[in-house]
Each structure stands twice: as structure tokens, then as C-alpha cells.
Design a protein around this motif. Structure first.
Motif, short mmCIF file in Angstrom:
data_model
loop_
_atom_site.label_atom_id
_atom_site.label_comp_id
_atom_site.label_asym_id
_atom_site.label_seq_id
_atom_site.Cartn_x
_atom_site.Cartn_y
_atom_site.Cartn_z
N TYR A 156 76.01 32.14 35.02
CA TYR A 156 75.39 32.57 36.28
C TYR A 156 74.66 33.88 36.11
O TYR A 156 75.05 34.70 35.28
CB TYR A 156 76.42 32.92 37.37
N GLU A 157 73.73 34.12 37.00
CA GLU A 157 73.16 35.45 37.15
C GLU A 157 72.55 35.52 38.54
O GLU A 157 71.79 34.64 38.93
CB GLU A 157 72.09 35.69 36.07
N ALA A 158 72.89 36.57 39.29
CA ALA A 158 72.30 36.74 40.62
C ALA A 158 71.21 37.79 40.54
O ALA A 158 71.41 38.85 39.93
CB ALA A 158 73.37 37.16 41.62
N VAL A 159 70.05 37.49 41.09
CA VAL A 159 68.96 38.48 41.12
C VAL A 159 68.50 38.69 42.55
O VAL A 159 68.41 37.74 43.34
CB VAL A 159 67.75 38.02 40.25
N GLY A 181 76.64 38.66 37.15
CA GLY A 181 76.49 37.70 36.06
C GLY A 181 77.85 37.25 35.59
O GLY A 181 78.85 37.94 35.77
N GLY A 182 77.88 36.07 35.00
CA GLY A 182 79.15 35.60 34.50
C GLY A 182 79.04 34.22 33.92
O GLY A 182 77.94 33.75 33.63
N CYS A 240 88.80 29.67 31.31
CA CYS A 240 88.52 30.77 32.25
C CYS A 240 87.08 30.70 32.73
O CYS A 240 86.19 30.29 31.99
CB CYS A 240 88.66 32.12 31.56
N VAL A 241 86.88 31.15 33.94
CA VAL A 241 85.52 31.32 34.45
C VAL A 241 85.54 32.55 35.34
O VAL A 241 86.55 32.83 36.00
CB VAL A 241 85.03 30.06 35.19
N GLY A 242 84.44 33.30 35.33
CA GLY A 242 84.44 34.50 36.15
C GLY A 242 83.06 35.07 36.36
O GLY A 242 82.09 34.60 35.76
N VAL A 243 83.02 36.06 37.21
CA VAL A 243 81.74 36.70 37.50
C VAL A 243 81.95 38.20 37.67
O VAL A 243 83.01 38.63 38.10
CB VAL A 243 81.08 36.03 38.74
N SER A 244 80.95 38.94 37.26
CA SER A 244 81.02 40.39 37.28
C SER A 244 79.89 40.92 38.18
O SER A 244 78.75 40.53 38.02
CB SER A 244 80.84 40.87 35.84
#
Lengths: 484, 484
Positions: free
Chosen positions: B322-325, B340-341, B360-364
Motif C-alpha cells: 500500500y501507499e497513501a498519497v 505505506g505498508g 503479518c500485514v501492516g501499515v505505517s
């Protein structure tokens, strides 16, 4: 870094290079080397450091919130500084403890060190930003390359909570507020059995001068006195005489004085004695009297002990010094110091461009020891704050559970489901019980057809069938009664 | 540390030793050396690091609180880990970015490094504590020895806010919850104009295999693709061909594919194309379809873009990424990535004693960029929360002010006074105005004699004379109306 340390580091790096070459072959270049020489990978935190589990974090958050509340009650604002400082900022501020500073090699050219406390970075901040006055608090980790007794709650990485008052103020007002704050915080944490020891560097200096200590031996003798809370007078005297070269007769004169404690009575006794004629001691005693008077106004005099054995190890103190100690617990165990601080009027001046200083006084809460105590007290602290578990007893309803879950989230209700396609209803109920989730929202084929949702109170096991359209509001009002 | 780096460090240490000797003389041994060679002391934070002022901290607290609220809504528990890890824990996890890791020389023998992110420490934590499943969040500082553009909100020390789901769960459920969480958080912060780009490492690997990239070149080519958000295809192709030795025809085939984006339409197009026959790509596409379906259920499909150019630099991802913009702001300025994650199913296994992994899955959340935006939005955020200023217009009433102040404190009202013996009343009123303290409690000789206190509303300037015995309660009820 001293030349010796450089040599030592070079040697260590050479060893490293050898072991690196030895290790290089077994592990392919971009693959992780999860095996050390013995073929076993040691999973651990760095020496003297620890992870915080969710239970510990819940306690930590609670303690931080209470401390922040006290800081805010006194109008303090919060700042933060980098975990590193230029090494020269920290040099020469910590006396005998300077050897505990963590150094860091920055290949960019700056020589950096990890902060040892929050006081020196604060003084650097005040000088750098040319601040005239500020009441600030800071809650952050500091680093000391000590050999700590972790079982006693001492670590190489630990939190400090500091409040400091910088500015030219009426004598002893902010000094007293520090004492009041320590009392506030310990009482807020339900630790009511404590003493705040107070003393004054000018009184100690006066004692040293009066007893005949050479001036350049004041600080070393001061840090010997500081050990009186852990060591006997005999051991402290031995250090003064054998390690620090003090005349035994001088040490004995000091010994008589620094073992005294009291309140107004002791101030009077000292003022009437020969020591009262020493200028430095007289100034310190006058400050102490005012501090005790103000503590009385602030309703905390009963917690305060004027204790001449309190010296504090750090170099930068110039006036009042404090230390709060908890009374031994039921098992007679001594937790020791839980807060400490003092006045440091010269520290900002060491950084200020023209050496113009800003008087400062502050106190630091030894939060790790408080965590250890609070962890024992609060073993039942809930770590998650889920209010509703979305469940189903029938197969093939994963997407229906997700829809309900999303309705709850979108209405700001803390909710979760089990991440399985078809979990058993009993498993879901058990999860709600062990995690203490007050409410379960259940959906099945019949509820779906009728446009209903079943709400189940985890504690009472009572169930209520409600309209799907109003299920969020029904859940919210049931949660009020669940006391969640 | 490679052998080359050891040599370089040894050289640097030798230089340091020389300059150390040169510097030793001017500064006396225990005195602070607040002068460098030029005779001027440079007051600064380490390169790429900064202090947070009270204004910035107020914004930071507000942002953290909103993010924590979202994490808790999804039932996450909090952990924390040391700022340092054994260096070998971090080795081989970050691909080309490994050179940015801060190393630290511990004279105790352990080779330590500062954490580069929160993901690898989390995986170490899960493996070390043998955790089967956990939803955890962590808010902490990480360190990268980059050459950051500080004006763009990029630093060497910065906060990350991570949420990760560890455990064997139904396919794509927690992957989707990560997308939902990013949407929740950005909306909670009133940043509604954003896109969450999603892609899948198996699709990328499928593309590379399908186009004829040799397997050992997958990761390097992947990190070239990752630059497509900042560089043109021509530059990326150049890197693939010239730096990474890829056949230009293969690069062109990749180029056609990785510049595509869409939603279900793109999944269908790719499934029907030759790529659909590639096993890895087909598995990834099936995951992507499920992710988009679930995003629709969670009401966030409109924010999601399946974007084949998204690759993410780190080595450890194995599935969804993922990546958020944020959309460019009013001035057309591009803030870039704010979250992002991805999925990393093998990372825990690298640490686990028997290599048994936990998916595992995650986002930062890239919180520093969000701070920068929020600081501009919230320029009027109040830093102190004082409710009452205790004042007097007459001389000699310092102790009387202290008594009132203490009554307020003991009743949990945030209060302060000016730390002067005899401040002017006007100065005190002005302080209340600039600091936006809603209420002033005034005491003078007449109030003292009559057992009264005067309460003044700072905004309306209205004054009310109340009984001293009930002044705390009066203040409390007036504060409700002041809207403080």
C-alpha cells in the motif's frame, strides 16, 4: 572520546572485521544473517533495555496521563528535543557519571551522543531559542551506559518526566512549586507514603568551606556525601579520605553536620551555630526557611524533610536540591528515589552566546520505578478497548459480519470480529469473555431476512433483538449500561 | 558493517584522535568545552533533527490522539520496543536503504544500531515472545542517516505510527482493514483528498517472470519500478538497463505493464491477458479482487487505486503493498506519500527459533508530513491549559495569592500566578489576555478583610465578588460559561 577510547574502539573494530570476514561466507549477500557463530541466533533486546508489552503499555499510558494532568495544572507547556545531541553539549555536565554517556559514530562528521537526561537538552533549547522564561515539561527516554539492576527497575534506556521553570522570578517561588508538584504527582498515583528531602548546594558548600575542604575538592566531596543514602558514614568517610585525599579530621567535622535532618528547628540550630557565620551557608539557610514557609502555604510541609545528607551527584546544581523517596513497602523493600532535581542557574549560560544565563529550577520524575510499582497494583488493566464483537453462528456470513462491523466503525464504536470465515459461535462468545468485550452483535440467516440484529450482553448473557436500522443506536445505549 | 566501512571508520577515528589531542589543551578537564576551534560554540541540533516547540507539541498531541483513537477503534493494543536493536536484527531487511542505518558503538561488546522502522522490531518482538496473533500499534521515533530535505518535512529522526496484524487469518481480511484504517485516519484529520494505491508483490514478480527478468534480479528491478512516482519511465528504464543490466526489450515489456492502473477493470484485463497464465500473477490478481470487494463493503473503494507502478523499496514484503498519497494542495504542491505498508509473511520466520513464521500485514503512517500540514491548519492551537490566573493589585500579598492558588490546585483547577512579589495589576490582566486564561481571581486588602475574592472574566471583563469559602465552586461554574 578520549585517545584511549579511540584506541580501544579501533581494536574492537579490527576484531569485528575479522569476525565479519569469517561470517561472510555462510550467509548470502542480501539474505538476513539470522545465525551467529554458534549457528544459533540470539533473540534479545540490547543489554539493559526491554520491550513493553500491551499490559505494561496500558499502565504506562495511565501513569503518563496522570503526570501530564499535574504538569498542566501548573500551566506547563510541552517540548521535545532529539534523542541525540552534539557530544560537546553534554561534555562536562555530569561529573563522575559522564562515563555513562552513549556515544555514536555519525559518518556525516558530527560527533553525537545520546541524551543522558532532559535537563541539559532543555538548557541548550532555552539558550538556542533565546527564551527569557518558560515553564516546560518533557516526557522522553534517556540513555545511560550503566550496569543496571533490571530487577530493581533500573535500565539503560528509560523514561524521564521533567518539569522545569526558566526565568528571573521571585526567590524560592518556583523552587517550592517543584516540591508541590512532586507531592501532587505521587498523591495522584496513590503513593501517599513518601518524603521529599530538600537541601541547598550553598549550605553544602558552606559546610565544606567551614570544615576546611579545599575549594577544588568541593564537588568530589559533594558526590561522596551523596552516597550517604546507600552507604554508611564509615564507607563515605573512607572514600573522602582514601580516594579523595581529605584530612580525616575535616571529614569527621563534615560527618557530624551532614547526618542532621529536620525542618525549621534545624535551620535555627545551624543559624545559631558557627556555620551560621559562613556567608554561603547563611544564604542557603535563608532560602531553606522561605522554602519551608512556602511549603506550609502549599499544604505540603508535612512531606518535606530538610536533610543535610542530600547532595545530588550532578555538577550543574547551584541552589535548592530535591529528592523524593517512597517509604519502604509492606515487605520492607526500599524502592529508593522516585524524583529528583534542583536549581541550576548557570547551565543555560554555558550555552548562551554571550554567557548570559537564565536561572532555572526543575524536577525529574523517576517514572520507571513508578511503573514497576503501578504494574503490581494494576494487574487487571484492560489493554484493548473494543466495545462490540460482531459474530455469527452460521456459515457463509463473513461479508454480512463485515457490513455490520463497518457500520459500527463509521459511528465511532470500537468494534472487531474474528478474522475467520466461519468461526464457531461458542469461540466468539469465549473471545468476548476473555477480552472483556461488553457487547456481541450477532447476525444469522433469520436476522438477515427480518432486517434484525441480536445484541448480547457478555456479562449478563441477556439477548435483545433490534432493528438493523437502529442497531448502532441500540448498541450505544446498551453500552452505557454495560459500564464500558 | 562491511570490511570497507571498518577501514573507513578506523581512518575517521584516527582523524578524531588527532583533532582530540589538538583540542584537549584549551579546555580544562572538568569544565564544559563550550567553545570549538574557532572560539565560538555552535548551538544546534544534530544534522537532520529538530526540537519541537510548545506550539508544535500541541499539534503533535492532537494528531497522535486522533490516530490512537482510530487504532483503538479497531481493537489494537500498544507495545513499545527499545530505540536500539542488536545490529544483526536489522541486517538484510531493507534492501538498498540498509546504508541509512545508524550504527552505535557499545563498549559493552554488543554491536547496536538505531531502529530504521517499527516493522522489523515488531517481527523480532513477535518471534521472541512466541506470539501467535496480535493486533498492535506502536508510535515511536525511527532513525535514518539520510540527507533529508527538512523543508519538505523529512528528517533523520522522525515519528512513525504503525499498526500491524500478526496471525493466521482468513485471506485479505486484515489487508483490507489496513486500507480502511488509513482512510479512517486521514478522514479523522480532515484530509479527505487522498488515494490509497494498492498492488501485490506476487503480481510484480509475475510481471518480472513473464517479461523475462532473471530471478536474482527481481528485487533490484522492483526497487527501480518503485521510483516511478518520482521519476519518468525513461529514467527508470535507464536504471534497469544501465545500472542493473536488464535487456532493453525486457524493460520495455515491463514498462507497458507497470504504468497501468485501475480497479476491477484492470484485474479483468490482466487476467484475460497472457500475464493471467503466470501462476504468481494469477494468485496476486485473485487477492486483489478480494481486496477491492472488501474495500467496497468497508465503504472505501472510491479511495483505492490498483496501481502496478507501486513497488515499495523494502525487501521483506511478500503480498499486498500500500501507499497513501495526498492530492496536491491548493498551490499545486505535492506532499507525496503519507502512509505505506504491506504484507510480510516471512519476516517473523527469519527470527523464530525454528524458522516458523507468522503471517503479518501492516501499515505505517508518515506522521511528520501530517504534522507539517496540520501545523499550517492549526496555527491557533493553545499550548497551556491554565483556567485561572491568581492576581492582586496591591503590594505585600504574595502569600495571599499563594494560598488562593493552592486552593485551586487542590481542587484540580489549572491555575497559575506571576512569579513576582508585587506585579502590576495591568501586567497580570495582559498576561491573562495573551495566554487566553479565561478567568482571573483577584485579591486585595478589602477582599481579604471581608472574606471575599473577585472573579474577572478575561473576555467580557465582567467582575463578580464572591465568598472566599465558595470561590472555587464559583470559579468552576464561571469556567463552564467561559467555554474553557
Amino acid at each position: 572520546m578520549t585517545s584511549n577510547m579511540v584506541d580501544k574502539t579501533v581494536d574492537e573494530l579490527k576484531d569485528l572485521k575479522i569476525s565479519e570476514v569469517a561470517l561472510q561466507k555462510p550467509c548470502a549477500d542480501s539474505k538476513p544473517s539470522n545465525k551467529s557463530k554458534g549457528g544459533k541466533f540470539v533473540l534479545k533486546c540490547p543489554k539493559g533495555m526491554r520491550d513493553y508489552t500491551p499490559d505494561q503499555m496500558a499502565v504506562r499510558e495511565l501513569v503518563f496521563d496522570k503526570i501530564k494532568k499535574c504538569f498542566k495544572k501548573h500551566g506547563a507547556v510541552q517540548i521535545d528535543t532529539p534523542v541525540m545531541e552534539l557530544k560537546e553539549i553534554l561534555t562536562g555536565k555530569y561529573g563522575e557519571d559522564s562515563k555513562l554517556i552513549y556515544e555514536l559514530e555519525d559518518q556525516g562528521g558530527e560527533i553525537l551522543a545520546l541524551r543522558y537526561d532532559l535537563t541539559v537538552p532543555f538548557a541548550r533549547y532555552v539558550a538556542m531559542k533565546k527564551i527569557k522564561n518558560i515553564k516546560r515539561y518533557q516526557i522522553a527516554r534517556v540513555y545511560r551506559r550503566d550496569n543496571p539492576a533490571m530487577t530493581k527497575g533500573r535500565y539503560r534506556e528509560f523514561y524521564q518526566c521533567d518539569i522545569d521553570f526558566a526565568g528571573e522570578y521571585e526567590r524560592m517561588l518556583t523552587d517550592t512549586e517543584c516540591v508541590k508538584l512532586v507531592c501532587d504527582i505521587l498523591q495522584e498515583l496513590d503513593m501517599n507514603n513518601f518524603t521529599v528531602k530538600v537541601n541547598h548546594r550553598k549550605i553544602l558548600d558552606g559546610i565544606f568551606e567551614h570544615c576546611g575542604v579545599p575549594e577544588d575538592n568541593f564537588r568530589p566531596i559533594c558526590s561522596a556525601v551523596d552516597k550517604l543514602d546507600k552507604e554508611s558514614w564509615e564507607d563515605v568517610k573512607k572514600e573522602m579520605v582514601e580516594t579523595k585525599g581529605l584530612d580525616p579530621a575535616v571529614a569527621d567535622k563534615i560527618g557530624v553536620l551532614v547526618q542532621k535532618k529536620g525542618q525549621f528547628d534545624l535551620i535555627e540550630e545551624l543559624e545559631k551555630s558557627d556555620l551560621g557565620e559562613n556567608k554561603s551557608a547563611a544564604a542557603g539557610l535563608s532560602d531553606m526557611r522561605l522554602l519551608l514557609e512556602y511549603c506550609e502555604l502549599f499544604g505540603c510541609l508535612d512531606k518535606v524533610s530538610f536533610d543535610l545528607s542530600l547532595a545530588r551527584g550532578l555538577d550543574y546544581y547551584t541552589g535548592t536540591i530535591y529528592e523524593a523517596v517512597l517509604a519502604p513497602d509492606a515487605k520492607g523493600e526500599n524502592v529508593g528515589s522516585v524524583a529528583g532535581g534542583g536549581r541550576y542557574d548557570e547551565l543555560v549560560g554555558m550555552f548562551a552566546p554571550k554567557g548570559r544565563s537564565i536561572p532555572c529550577v526543575g524536577v525529574s520524575i523517576g517514572i520507571e520505578r513508578l511503573f514497576t510499582i503501578m504494574e503490581k497494583k494494576l494487574q487487571e488493566c484492560r489493554t484493548s478497548s473494543i466495545q462490540v464483537l460482531v459474530a455469527s453462528g452460521q456459515k457463509g456470513l463473513l461479508k454480512e459480519r463485515m457490513k455490520l462491523l463497518n457500520m459500527l466503525w463509521d459511528n465511532d464504536i470500537n468494534a472487531e470480529m474474528l478474522y475467520k470465515a466461519n468461526p464457531k459461535l461458542l469461540t466468539q462468545f469465549q473471545h468476548a469473555e476473555t477480552e472483556r468485550i461488553p457487547l456481541v452483535a450477532i447476525i444469522g440467516e433469520s436476522e438477515l431476512q427480518e432486517g434484525k440484529v441480536k445484541l448480547r450482553d457478555t456479562a449478563t448473557k441477556e439477548e435483545k433483538l433490534v432493528d438493523r436500522a437502529s442497531f448502532v443506536e441500540e448498541a450505544r445505549s446498551l453500552l452505557l449500561n454495560c459500564g464500558s
